[in-house]
Write a protein that holds these residues in place. Sequence first.
Motif, short mmCIF file in Angstrom:
data_model
loop_
_atom_site.label_atom_id
_atom_site.label_comp_id
_atom_site.label_asym_id
_atom_site.label_seq_id
_atom_site.Cartn_x
_atom_site.Cartn_y
_atom_site.Cartn_z
N SER A 157 1.04 -1.00 0.22
CA SER A 157 0.29 -0.14 -0.11
C SER A 157 0.89 1.20 -0.11
N ASN A 158 2.05 1.27 0.71
CA ASN A 158 2.89 2.44 0.48
C ASN A 158 3.47 2.87 -0.49
N LEU A 159 4.17 1.73 -1.03
CA LEU A 159 4.04 1.90 -2.60
C LEU A 159 3.06 2.14 -3.34
N ALA A 160 2.32 2.04 -3.05
CA ALA A 160 0.96 2.20 -4.05
C ALA A 160 1.24 4.03 -3.93
N THR A 161 0.61 4.45 -2.90
CA THR A 161 0.36 5.50 -1.68
C THR A 161 1.76 6.64 -2.58
N LEU A 162 2.86 5.99 -2.80
CA LEU A 162 3.99 6.33 -4.02
C LEU A 162 4.06 6.77 -4.97
N LEU A 163 3.81 5.68 -5.84
CA LEU A 163 3.13 6.21 -7.23
C LEU A 163 2.40 6.95 -7.61
N HIS A 164 1.02 7.06 -6.45
CA HIS A 164 -0.67 8.03 -6.69
C HIS A 164 0.00 9.55 -6.47
N ALA A 165 0.88 9.86 -5.63
CA ALA A 165 1.55 10.76 -5.42
C ALA A 165 2.33 11.31 -6.54
N ARG A 170 -2.39 1.17 -9.46
CA ARG A 170 -3.80 0.09 -9.14
C ARG A 170 -4.05 -1.08 -8.98
N PRO A 171 -2.77 -1.72 -9.47
CA PRO A 171 -3.35 -3.35 -8.87
C PRO A 171 -2.52 -3.50 -8.03
N LEU A 172 -1.24 -2.66 -7.17
CA LEU A 172 -0.68 -2.73 -6.10
C LEU A 172 -1.73 -2.41 -5.06
N TYR A 173 -2.35 -1.25 -5.24
CA TYR A 173 -3.51 -1.34 -4.42
C TYR A 173 -4.81 -1.92 -4.23
N GLN A 174 -5.05 -2.84 -5.56
CA GLN A 174 -5.83 -4.00 -5.30
C GLN A 174 -5.38 -5.14 -4.95
N GLU A 175 -4.07 -5.30 -4.41
CA GLU A 175 -3.82 -6.55 -3.78
C GLU A 175 -3.63 -5.86 -2.50
N ALA A 176 -3.04 -4.93 -2.13
CA ALA A 176 -2.88 -4.96 -0.74
C ALA A 176 -4.68 -5.32 -0.08
N LEU A 177 -5.51 -4.13 -0.82
CA LEU A 177 -6.76 -4.53 -0.26
C LEU A 177 -7.71 -5.98 -0.32
N ALA A 178 -7.15 -6.78 -1.27
CA ALA A 178 -7.83 -8.23 -0.85
C ALA A 178 -7.06 -8.30 -0.36
N GLY A 179 -5.68 -8.21 -0.10
CA GLY A 179 -4.98 -9.52 1.63
C GLY A 179 -5.87 -8.22 2.63
N MET A 180 -5.73 -7.39 3.32
CA MET A 180 -6.20 -7.31 4.02
C MET A 180 -7.28 -6.96 5.04
N ARG A 223 -6.57 -0.74 9.02
CA ARG A 223 -5.86 -0.92 8.17
C ARG A 223 -6.28 -1.18 6.63
N THR A 224 -7.13 -1.83 6.87
CA THR A 224 -8.15 -2.40 5.73
C THR A 224 -9.23 -0.93 5.20
N LEU A 225 -9.51 -0.20 6.23
CA LEU A 225 -10.02 0.81 5.78
C LEU A 225 -8.80 2.11 5.06
N ASN A 226 -8.12 2.14 6.25
CA ASN A 226 -7.40 3.34 5.18
C ASN A 226 -6.60 2.53 3.62
#
Length: 103
Positions: free
Chosen positions: A25-33, A41-51, A61-64
């Motif tokens: 999620s942190n890497l996805a947030t960096l890319l978004h910024a 997008r795929p990183l956020y999806q992976e993190a969300l599904a896993g959380m 954490r899931t909600l973040n």
Amino acid sequence: LFEEALGARRAELGDRHPNTLTSISNLATLLHAEGRYAEARPLYQEALAGMRAELGDRHNRTLNVLRGTSNNEHKLKQLTGRNEACYCGSGTKFKKCHGRGGA
């Protein structure tokens, strides 16, 4: 450095550990910024599904991660032209996919 941290977490803790998912999620947030929304997008999806699988839908954490995913999807929607290919990779035009009112 985020990619290095993620690699270390994957090796030490595995792909589904909450700390690994936070690094994703942190890497996805960096890319978004950086404006790299399609890469995030795929990183956020992976993190969300896993959380969701590991911690449940209502965990902080899931909600973040859900908030970050939502912000990224919103930005992708804003930047995709109606007649362009949809950002989701479906192969259809945006206006017939996520560009529809309810999608």
